[in-house]
Motif scaffolding. Structure first.
Motif, mmCIF file in Angstrom:
data_model
loop_
_atom_site.group_PDB
_atom_site.id
_atom_site.type_symbol
_atom_site.label_atom_id
_atom_site.label_comp_id
_atom_site.label_asym_id
_atom_site.label_seq_id
_atom_site.Cartn_x
_atom_site.Cartn_y
_atom_site.Cartn_z
ATOM 1 N N ARG A 5 -23.799 -33.529 39.983
ATOM 2 C CA ARG A 5 -22.762 -34.552 40.195
ATOM 3 C C ARG A 5 -22.122 -34.418 41.570
ATOM 4 O O ARG A 5 -21.822 -35.421 42.229
ATOM 5 C CB ARG A 5 -21.698 -34.452 39.096
ATOM 6 N N LEU A 6 -21.901 -33.181 41.997
ATOM 7 C CA LEU A 6 -21.287 -32.969 43.309
ATOM 8 C C LEU A 6 -22.206 -33.429 44.435
ATOM 9 O O LEU A 6 -21.750 -34.074 45.388
ATOM 10 C CB LEU A 6 -20.930 -31.491 43.487
ATOM 11 N N VAL A 7 -23.470 -33.089 44.337
ATOM 12 C CA VAL A 7 -24.419 -33.508 45.372
ATOM 13 C C VAL A 7 -24.509 -35.029 45.424
ATOM 14 O O VAL A 7 -24.535 -35.632 46.515
ATOM 15 C CB VAL A 7 -25.804 -32.893 45.113
ATOM 16 N N ALA A 8 -24.552 -35.667 44.262
ATOM 17 C CA ALA A 8 -24.624 -37.124 44.232
ATOM 18 C C ALA A 8 -23.395 -37.758 44.865
ATOM 19 O O ALA A 8 -23.465 -38.850 45.440
ATOM 20 C CB ALA A 8 -24.776 -37.604 42.788
ATOM 21 N N THR A 9 -22.253 -37.071 44.790
ATOM 22 C CA THR A 9 -21.009 -37.602 45.368
ATOM 23 C C THR A 9 -20.897 -37.295 46.857
ATOM 24 O O THR A 9 -20.459 -38.141 47.644
ATOM 25 C CB THR A 9 -19.797 -37.015 44.630
ATOM 26 N N LEU A 10 -21.293 -36.088 47.258
ATOM 27 C CA LEU A 10 -21.063 -35.639 48.631
ATOM 28 C C LEU A 10 -22.161 -36.051 49.605
ATOM 29 O O LEU A 10 -21.882 -36.307 50.778
ATOM 30 C CB LEU A 10 -20.910 -34.115 48.648
ATOM 31 N N ALA A 11 -23.391 -36.088 49.134
ATOM 32 C CA ALA A 11 -24.507 -36.405 50.038
ATOM 33 C C ALA A 11 -24.334 -37.743 50.755
ATOM 34 O O ALA A 11 -24.599 -37.832 51.968
ATOM 35 C CB ALA A 11 -25.831 -36.370 49.263
ATOM 36 N N PRO A 12 -23.892 -38.816 50.085
ATOM 37 C CA PRO A 12 -23.718 -40.095 50.784
ATOM 38 C C PRO A 12 -22.669 -40.071 51.885
ATOM 39 O O PRO A 12 -22.624 -40.977 52.723
ATOM 40 C CB PRO A 12 -23.310 -41.062 49.661
ATOM 41 N N LEU A 13 -21.808 -39.043 51.901
ATOM 42 C CA LEU A 13 -20.773 -38.976 52.943
ATOM 43 C C LEU A 13 -21.382 -38.721 54.317
ATOM 44 O O LEU A 13 -20.765 -39.046 55.341
ATOM 45 C CB LEU A 13 -19.763 -37.879 52.607
ATOM 46 N N GLY A 14 -22.548 -38.092 54.347
ATOM 47 C CA GLY A 14 -23.225 -37.857 55.619
ATOM 48 C C GLY A 14 -22.609 -36.777 56.481
ATOM 49 O O GLY A 14 -22.790 -36.780 57.701
ATOM 50 N N ILE A 15 -21.866 -35.847 55.886
ATOM 51 C CA ILE A 15 -21.260 -34.754 56.649
ATOM 52 C C ILE A 15 -21.724 -33.422 56.072
ATOM 53 O O ILE A 15 -22.023 -33.311 54.876
ATOM 54 C CB ILE A 15 -19.714 -34.820 56.616
ATOM 55 N N PRO A 16 -21.808 -32.375 56.902
ATOM 56 C CA PRO A 16 -22.169 -31.053 56.381
ATOM 57 C C PRO A 16 -21.089 -30.551 55.418
ATOM 58 O O PRO A 16 -19.895 -30.677 55.687
ATOM 59 C CB PRO A 16 -22.240 -30.174 57.633
ATOM 60 N N TYR A 17 -21.520 -29.990 54.314
ATOM 61 C CA TYR A 17 -20.566 -29.475 53.334
ATOM 62 C C TYR A 17 -21.108 -28.186 52.728
ATOM 63 O O TYR A 17 -22.293 -27.857 52.853
ATOM 64 C CB TYR A 17 -20.298 -30.501 52.237
ATOM 65 N N GLU A 18 -20.211 -27.455 52.081
ATOM 66 C CA GLU A 18 -20.609 -26.262 51.346
ATOM 67 C C GLU A 18 -19.884 -26.248 50.005
ATOM 68 O O GLU A 18 -18.750 -26.733 49.890
ATOM 69 C CB GLU A 18 -20.269 -24.988 52.133
ATOM 70 N N LEU A 19 -20.538 -25.715 49.005
ATOM 71 C CA LEU A 19 -19.958 -25.561 47.667
ATOM 72 C C LEU A 19 -19.689 -24.082 47.461
ATOM 73 O O LEU A 19 -20.611 -23.294 47.253
ATOM 74 C CB LEU A 19 -20.915 -26.098 46.601
ATOM 75 N N VAL A 20 -18.426 -23.696 47.538
ATOM 76 C CA VAL A 20 -18.038 -22.286 47.424
ATOM 77 C C VAL A 20 -17.687 -22.006 45.968
ATOM 78 O O VAL A 20 -16.582 -22.301 45.503
ATOM 79 C CB VAL A 20 -16.852 -21.959 48.346
ATOM 80 N N CYS A 21 -18.631 -21.438 45.237
ATOM 81 C CA CYS A 21 -18.461 -21.171 43.805
ATOM 82 C C CYS A 21 -18.050 -19.716 43.609
ATOM 83 O O CYS A 21 -18.786 -18.802 43.996
ATOM 84 C CB CYS A 21 -19.754 -21.463 43.058
ATOM 85 N N VAL A 22 -16.901 -19.501 43.007
ATOM 86 C CA VAL A 22 -16.374 -18.145 42.829
ATOM 87 C C VAL A 22 -16.374 -17.806 41.344
ATOM 88 O O VAL A 22 -15.675 -18.440 40.546
ATOM 89 C CB VAL A 22 -14.957 -18.014 43.398
ATOM 90 N N ASP A 23 -17.165 -16.811 40.982
ATOM 91 C CA ASP A 23 -17.271 -16.371 39.591
ATOM 92 C C ASP A 23 -16.188 -15.329 39.312
ATOM 93 O O ASP A 23 -16.202 -14.236 39.872
ATOM 94 C CB ASP A 23 -18.663 -15.784 39.360
ATOM 95 N N ASP A 24 -15.261 -15.667 38.426
ATOM 96 C CA ASP A 24 -14.117 -14.803 38.130
ATOM 97 C C ASP A 24 -14.430 -13.843 36.981
ATOM 98 O O ASP A 24 -13.789 -13.853 35.945
ATOM 99 C CB ASP A 24 -12.898 -15.663 37.790
ATOM 100 N N GLY A 25 -15.464 -13.017 37.179
ATOM 101 C CA GLY A 25 -15.798 -12.011 36.169
ATOM 102 C C GLY A 25 -16.345 -12.588 34.879
ATOM 103 O O GLY A 25 -15.967 -12.137 33.788
ATOM 104 N N SER A 26 -17.229 -13.574 34.968
ATOM 105 C CA SER A 26 -17.785 -14.201 33.773
ATOM 106 C C SER A 26 -18.559 -13.193 32.923
ATOM 107 O O SER A 26 -19.181 -12.261 33.440
ATOM 108 C CB SER A 26 -18.710 -15.355 34.161
ATOM 109 N N GLN A 27 -18.549 -13.429 31.601
ATOM 110 C CA GLN A 27 -19.290 -12.583 30.675
ATOM 111 C C GLN A 27 -20.688 -13.124 30.396
ATOM 112 O O GLN A 27 -21.470 -12.468 29.716
ATOM 113 C CB GLN A 27 -18.513 -12.454 29.359
ATOM 114 N N ASP A 28 -20.989 -14.325 30.867
ATOM 115 C CA ASP A 28 -22.312 -14.896 30.679
ATOM 116 C C ASP A 28 -23.101 -14.806 31.994
ATOM 117 O O ASP A 28 -22.753 -14.031 32.884
ATOM 118 C CB ASP A 28 -22.221 -16.344 30.177
ATOM 119 N N ASP A 29 -24.164 -15.588 32.124
ATOM 120 C CA ASP A 29 -25.006 -15.505 33.320
ATOM 121 C C ASP A 29 -24.645 -16.565 34.357
ATOM 122 O O ASP A 29 -25.526 -17.073 35.061
ATOM 123 C CB ASP A 29 -26.479 -15.623 32.929
#
Length: 208
Positions: free
Chosen positions: A28-52
């Protein structure tokens, strides 16, 4: 996004046990951000998850270099997780998203007690209110006893009074405890978070 280009936009996404949502959220994020035509990064921070969650983020980064995955050493809470993401961001513009499974009650309590003394005042007002009710109730019980007698020998009024005042004391001590606890934590001057692993870009503990 070209992995060598400096991102114009950084989207910080704190995550906790979001394994089942990683791929769909990314799509969903790529579908929203890609049309903007600007370089972007998705900074995903895992807060000690118990799953994978982090393993899925690592796999996602192999396919999409715009994804950055940061894993904290344990669960530090949403505020610290967001701070880690912001510290690690490269973009001139910043956006914050929520992966949707955070404890909102805890977050609300943190927001209130971190920036306001209103709960302390509310505790005082509650104490005054309950005291007023207790005085009125005592006066009513006195008049009723004089006029009609008291077959229970004052037990109901004593029990209710103890219950009310006990509840007020517990609530007040709980609120005060929140502030004392925060003062204690701040006095230790410990780092807000520790990073266990970082994939892509500089880790949040590294200065620009």
């Amino acid at each position: 996004m070209n992995s060598s280009a400096r991102p114009e936009l950084s989207v910080v996404i704190p995550m906790l046990n979001e394994s089942s949502n990683v791929d769909s959220l990314h799509a969903r994020l790529v579908a929203t951000l890609a049309p903007l035509g600007i370089p972007y990064e998705l900074v995903c921070v895992d807060d000690g998850s118990q799953d994978d969650t982090f393993d899925r983020l690592a796999s996602l980064r192999e396919r999409d270099p715009s994804v950055r995955a940061i894993r904290l050493s344990r669960n530090f809470g949403k505020e610290c997780t967001v701070t880690a993401g912001l510290d690690a961001s490269h973009g001139r513009l910043l956006a914050l998203m929520d992966a949707a499974t955070w404890k909102l009650v805890q977050l609300g309590a943190e927001g209130i007690t971190s920036f306001s003394i209103v709960p302390l005042r509310l505790a005082t007002y509650l104490g005054l209110l309950v005291s007023t009710v207790a005085i009125v109730s005592a006066a009513y019980d006195f008049v009723r006893t004089v006029l009609y007698g008291d077959p229970a020998q004052g037990f109901p009024s004593l029990f209710v009074g103890m219950l009310f005042f006990g509840a007020v004391q517990l609530v007040s001590l709980g609120i005060i405890g929140e502030y004392v606890g925060k003062t204690y934590i701040e006095s230790k001057r410990r780092p807000l978070y520790f990073v266990r692993e970082s994939l892509g870009g500089r880790p949040p503990t590294e200065l620009p």
